[in-house]
Design an enzyme around this catalytic site. Structure first.
Site, PDB file in Angstrom:
ATOM      1  CB  THR A  43      -0.922  -0.013   1.239  1.00 35.84           C
ATOM      2  OG1 THR A  43      -1.810  -1.104   1.116  1.00 35.84           O
ATOM      3  CG2 THR A  43      -1.712   1.267   1.380  1.00 35.84           C
ATOM      4  CE1 TYR A  57      -5.708   0.673   0.388  1.00 38.71           C
ATOM      5  CE2 TYR A  57      -4.025  -0.347  -0.979  1.00 38.71           C
ATOM      6  CZ  TYR A  57      -4.673  -0.215   0.239  1.00 38.71           C
ATOM      7  OH  TYR A  57      -4.297  -1.006   1.294  1.00 38.71           O
ATOM      8  CB  SER A  90       2.953  -8.023   1.473  1.00 39.54           C
ATOM      9  OG  SER A  90       1.860  -7.888   2.370  1.00 39.54           O
ATOM     10  CB  THR A 123       0.529  -3.591   6.233  1.00 42.23           C
ATOM     11  OG1 THR A 123      -0.749  -3.651   5.583  1.00 42.23           O
ATOM     12  CG2 THR A 123       1.115  -2.200   6.119  1.00 42.23           C
ATOM     13  CG  ASP A 124      -2.373  -7.791   3.693  1.00 42.37           C
ATOM     14  OD1 ASP A 124      -3.106  -8.211   2.784  1.00 42.37           O
ATOM     15  OD2 ASP A 124      -2.634  -6.789   4.389  1.00 42.37           O
ATOM     16  CE  LYS A 196      -3.060  -4.817   7.851  1.00 38.88           C
ATOM     17  NZ  LYS A 196      -3.052  -4.933   6.357  1.00 38.88           N
ATOM     18  CD  GLU A 317      -6.686 -27.263  27.866  1.00 41.75           C
ATOM     19  OE1 GLU A 317      -6.646 -26.037  27.748  1.00 41.75           O
ATOM     20  OE2 GLU A 317      -7.633 -27.968  27.476  1.00 41.75           O
TER      21      GLU A 317
HETATM   22  N1  DGL Z   1      -2.456  -5.940  -0.324  1.00 45.21           N
HETATM   23  C1  DGL Z   1      -1.961  -5.522   0.971  1.00 45.21           C
HETATM   24  C2  DGL Z   1      -0.443  -5.744   1.038  1.00 45.21           C
HETATM   25  O1  DGL Z   1       0.247  -5.521   0.047  1.00 45.21           O
HETATM   26  C3  DGL Z   1      -2.248  -4.093   1.231  1.00 45.21           C
HETATM   27  C4  DGL Z   1      -2.047  -3.746   2.652  1.00 45.21           C
HETATM   28  C5  DGL Z   1      -0.942  -2.745   2.859  1.00 45.21           C
HETATM   29  O2  DGL Z   1       0.142  -2.799   2.238  1.00 45.21           O
HETATM   30  O3  DGL Z   1      -1.175  -1.925   3.765  1.00 45.21           O
HETATM   31  O4  DGL Z   1       0.027  -6.155   2.095  1.00 45.21           O
END
Ligand code: DGL
Length: 360
Positions: A43, A57, A90, A123-124, A196, A317
């Protein structure tokens, strides 16, 4: 005429001083740290149709030179240069991407003209890449992974300041030796701990044990240090890893069946991460399949789908000793997958695997 006559000495002084000022500015710039920005997509390189599109986006559109040009203040804190390593969202990262990126970072940090590395990333799966690099980069130079939750085209986009902060952290001498870091939302997190936690806010990244510090107006403030082994005191080295064994994750939930676990084992997984309920609990009807999977040589590693400051207790457990299973300690399933894959490049022994999960 009289005024000009009076101003003449000032002009003369300026003409005399200008070369010195230019030389001074050049000298100051030469003292700035050299930071390389490796762009992979996400992103932070995204673009939306309008400024109101903060969540709608396309990721991985803007090239690294435009990212850098978009933050001219970077030149006040570092001498930066950019490389476009990938241009992908990602969620599409693979083990091959991790290896390629890791080997390139290892080459860069060997260079005397590189003081720090910033990796822009979606971020993923940012948390997985950051942990992977934390395990295999044998350097104390700062490696800082950064992303953004909003594309640069959106109102109150967070990417510019996140990138500025990441370069500030990467160029700061006191960032050395703290492992791979993640700079998001003014916070500095350990690449090991951070995940995340929210999928749509700029305050998205959380560490169960808290961030290591903050970066504010280009200055780093530290409050904690990592407790687990990383980078220079890691036993793993990217230069000796050319393939990452396949490790998969199966989720635990009410009414669960053993189908996914069996399918992963049949597909060649070398370990299966059980993302269990609570303390990594395993439903009674899944235990026989996991025992068979273990007997077939595939490792079973119990993690928990609960990820907020706890850890899976061995032999609580589940009789892990009896079943020869491993527990993932405080690592969530996606982090446990990374560590298991790296660990399996060195050992197949379950007791050694358990030691590694205690120490990393
Ligand atoms: N498609 C997600 C990624 O590339 C978008 C999320 C982001 O980068 O914030 O991880």
């Amino acid at each position: 005429m009289k005024t000009l006559h009076k101003l003449a000495p000032c002009f003369a002084a300026m003409m005399f001083l200008l070369p010195y000022q230019a030389a001074h500015a050049e000298a100051a710039k030469a003292k700035l740290p050299n930071v390389v920005i490796l762009a992979t997509g996400g992103t932070i390189a995204g673009a939306g149709a309008s400024a109101a599109n903060s969540a709608t986006y396309q990721a991985a559109k803007v090239p690294v030179d435009k990212l850098i040009a978009g933050v001219p203040e970077l030149s006040n804190i570092a001498q930066v240069r950019g490389e476009q390593v990938f241009q992908i969202a990602s969620e599409s990262f693979t083990n091959d991407h991790l290896l390629q990126l890791g080997k390139h970072v290892a080459e860069l940090v060997k260079r005397s003209d590189v003081d720090g590395v910033v990796i822009t990333h979606g971020t993923d799966t940012l948390e997985e890449t950051a942990y992977f690099l934390n395990l295999v980069q044998r350097t104390d130079k700062p490696i800082v992974v950064v992303g953004s939750m909003r594309p640069g085209t959106a109102m109150s986009a967070d990417g510019m300041l996140n990138l500025y902060n990441a370069v500030a952290v990467a160029g700061s001498k006191d960032s050395r030796g703290k492992g791979v870091l993640v700079a998001m939302n003014d916070e500095i997190h350990s690449g090991r701990d951070v995940s995340k936690a929210v999928n749509i806010k700029t305050e998205a990244f959380k560490s169960p044990w808290g961030p290591l510090g903050m970066v504010v107006e280009g200055k780093t403030y530290w409050f904690r240090l990592p407790a687990k082994r990383h980078t220079v005191n890691s036993e793993f080295d990217i230069k000796r890893i050319n393939a990452l064994p396949s490790v998969d994750i199966a989720y635990g939930y009410g009414n669960v069946t053993d189908t996914a676990y069996k399918a992963f084992a049949q597909q060649g997984a070398k370990a299966i991460i059980h993302a269990g309920t609570g303390n990594g609990s395993v439903a009674a009807k899944v235990v026989p399949a996991l025992q068979d999977i273990r007997k077939s040589g595939v490792h079973v590693i119990r993690s928990s789908r609960v990820n907020a400051g706890g850890f899976v207790l061995r032999n609580a457990e589940q009789p892990d000793d009896k079943y020869d299973w491993v527990v993932a300690h405080d690592l969530n399933p996606q982090k446990a997958r990374i560590l298991a894959s790296v660990a399996l490049t060195k050992t197949q022994d379950s007791k050694e695997l358990q030691r590694i999960f205690w120490e990393y």
